[in-house]
Design an enzyme around this catalytic site. Structure first.
Site, PDB file in Angstrom:
ATOM      1  N   ILE A 143       0.865  -1.174   0.000  1.00 35.96           N
ATOM      2  CA  ILE A 143       0.000   0.000   0.000  1.00 35.96           C
ATOM      3  C   ILE A 143       0.904   1.226   0.000  1.00 35.96           C
ATOM      4  O   ILE A 143       2.055   1.167   0.453  1.00 35.96           O
ATOM      5  CB  ILE A 143      -0.978   0.020   1.199  1.00 35.96           C
ATOM      6  CG1 ILE A 143      -0.250  -0.097   2.544  1.00 35.96           C
ATOM      7  CG2 ILE A 143      -2.011  -1.072   1.061  1.00 35.96           C
ATOM      8  CD1 ILE A 143      -1.190  -0.008   3.748  1.00 35.96           C
ATOM      9  N   ASP A 144       0.395   2.326  -0.531  1.00 34.63           N
ATOM     10  CA  ASP A 144       1.199   3.540  -0.678  1.00 34.63           C
ATOM     11  C   ASP A 144       1.816   3.984   0.645  1.00 34.63           C
ATOM     12  O   ASP A 144       1.238   3.767   1.716  1.00 34.63           O
ATOM     13  CB  ASP A 144       0.335   4.692  -1.213  1.00 34.63           C
ATOM     14  CG  ASP A 144      -0.104   4.479  -2.651  1.00 34.63           C
ATOM     15  OD1 ASP A 144       0.461   3.601  -3.326  1.00 34.63           O
ATOM     16  OD2 ASP A 144      -1.026   5.189  -3.089  1.00 34.63           O
ATOM     17  N   LYS A 145       2.939   4.630   0.553  1.00 35.92           N
ATOM     18  CA  LYS A 145       3.613   5.169   1.733  1.00 35.92           C
ATOM     19  C   LYS A 145       2.683   6.056   2.546  1.00 35.92           C
ATOM     20  O   LYS A 145       2.634   5.976   3.771  1.00 35.92           O
ATOM     21  CB  LYS A 145       4.848   5.975   1.305  1.00 35.92           C
ATOM     22  CG  LYS A 145       5.573   6.655   2.454  1.00 35.92           C
ATOM     23  CD  LYS A 145       6.755   7.470   1.946  1.00 35.92           C
ATOM     24  CE  LYS A 145       7.445   8.196   3.098  1.00 35.92           C
ATOM     25  NZ  LYS A 145       8.608   8.993   2.640  1.00 35.92           N
ATOM     26  N   THR A 182      -0.526   6.015   2.718  1.00 33.31           N
ATOM     27  CA  THR A 182      -1.742   5.337   3.151  1.00 33.31           C
ATOM     28  C   THR A 182      -1.463   4.488   4.384  1.00 33.31           C
ATOM     29  O   THR A 182      -0.431   3.824   4.464  1.00 33.31           O
ATOM     30  CB  THR A 182      -2.281   4.429   2.023  1.00 33.31           C
ATOM     31  OG1 THR A 182      -2.511   5.220   0.858  1.00 33.31           O
ATOM     32  CG2 THR A 182      -3.576   3.750   2.428  1.00 33.31           C
ATOM     33  N   ASN A 186      -2.175   3.557  -7.155  1.00 34.47           N
ATOM     34  CA  ASN A 186      -2.863   4.839  -6.971  1.00 34.47           C
ATOM     35  C   ASN A 186      -4.316   4.824  -7.466  1.00 34.47           C
ATOM     36  O   ASN A 186      -4.893   5.874  -7.758  1.00 34.47           O
ATOM     37  CB  ASN A 186      -2.118   5.981  -7.679  1.00 34.47           C
ATOM     38  CG  ASN A 186      -0.768   6.291  -7.071  1.00 34.47           C
ATOM     39  OD1 ASN A 186       0.017   7.031  -7.640  1.00 34.47           O
ATOM     40  ND2 ASN A 186      -0.456   5.712  -5.920  1.00 34.47           N
TER      41      ASN A 186
END
Length: 315
Positions: free
Chosen positions: A153-155, A157, A250
């Site tokens: 998962i995104d940094k 998030t 994203n």
């Protein structure tokens, strides 16, 4: 289950080689195949902590590698591993810390509530990551163990991040990840109010030269499907429950931008407001089938209280 983790910002690392793993193998054997050098030289690199796996220094020659692992050779020894420590009342213990919040653990899986601002795995610019912290936690109990990356998962998030504990489970899940995944739920705070209080967004995603993902109706892109439902709204902001049926890079951020309601704090995709002082996106629930037992495993990470702050009068 919470364990304190020292949060450090190490200096930039210089690498002499970098390899991507295409199939499972032991670390020593993998390096011997990739590097034109002797067994003794490879063992020397390992003993001097000059081999990183997904950003973490390792010295165990028979560490099992899995598909998509990244192995890098450094120019200098790397001894500043993140250290997992138990809660301490020692006043001299002053380093800034983050918490390794373990949501679920059994013989095959470990899941954490990843804080926002922490990478899932290392990048070329930053080594501190969830993988390193989980690796250190696991090796405190068993030096031969390691986590295997199933997803990211995104940094920016926060929320559920799951690792496998053995290469067999990892391989089975990675081979058919989307078939085993049953639910991927997020909570998102977005700018403005939505005309349609629930709906589905479908597009194809592509990425430009500046690493910016965008929507297109060109089927040569990656299909992305997102469902949303408004849970709270106050005129300025809306809190959404979001389900994704495809795990694209994203994806939620791009789709919220597409409908004119970018996620708060997401200046990359057009939001100019940041009431949370962070990206307003949280991975709240992940459900998947165990590839052997077929048991449904459901892991939840509570939505951070700050997400409800702008809507307190309505709670």
């Amino acid at each position: 289950m919470r364990n304190k983790v020292t949060k450090e910002r190490p200096e930039k690392i210089e690498y002499t080689a970098s390899f991507k793993v295409n199939r499972s193998d032991e670390l020593l054997e993998f390096l011997l195949k990739k590097m034109n050098t002797s067994r003794n030289n490879v063992k020397n690199l390992l003993s001097h902590h000059m081999v990183l796996v997904n950003g973490s220094p390792v010295s165990q020659y028979n560490l099992m590698l899995a598909k998509d692992d990244e192995v890098k050779i450094t120019k200098k020894p790397q001894l500043d591993m993140p250290r997992v420590k138990n809660n301490s009342k020692n006043k001299k213990d002053k380093p800034k810390r983050v918490y390794l919040d373990i949501l679920y653990e059994d013989d095959d899986f470990i899941a954490i509530n990843k804080p926002n601002g922490l990478l899932s795995v290392e990048s070329d610019k930053e080594r501190e990551c969830a993988f390193s912290y989980v690796l250190e936690y696991m090796q405190e109990n068993d030096p031969k163990s390691r986590p295997f990356v199933l997803h990211r998962i995104d940094k920016e998030t926060s929320g559920v991040l799951v690792f496998a504990k053995n290469v067999k489970i990892h391989s089975m899940l990675k081979l058919n990840w989307n078939e085993y995944i049953k639910t991927r739920e997020y909570f998102a705070m977005v700018e403005g109010t939505l005309k349609e209080k629930e709906g589905r967004i479908t597009s194809y995603l592509k990425e430009n030269q500046n690493n910016l993902v965008y929507s297109t109706q060109d089927p040569s892109g990656l299909l992305a499907v997102t469902d949303y439902k408004v849970k709270k709204e106050n005129g300025q902001y809306s809190l959404l429950s979001v389900l994704i049926f495809t795990g694209r890079k994203n994806q939620i951020r791009v789709h919220m931008h597409d409908i004119g309601n970018p996620i708060v704090g997401d200046d990359k995709y057009g939001c100019t407001k940041n009431p949370l002082k962070r990206l307003g996106l949280h991975a709240s629930r992940l459900e998947f089938l165990h590839p052997i037992t077929k048991e449904l495993i459901s892991i939840k990470a509570p939505v951070p209280n700050i997400f409800y702050g702008p809507f307190e009068k309505e709670r």
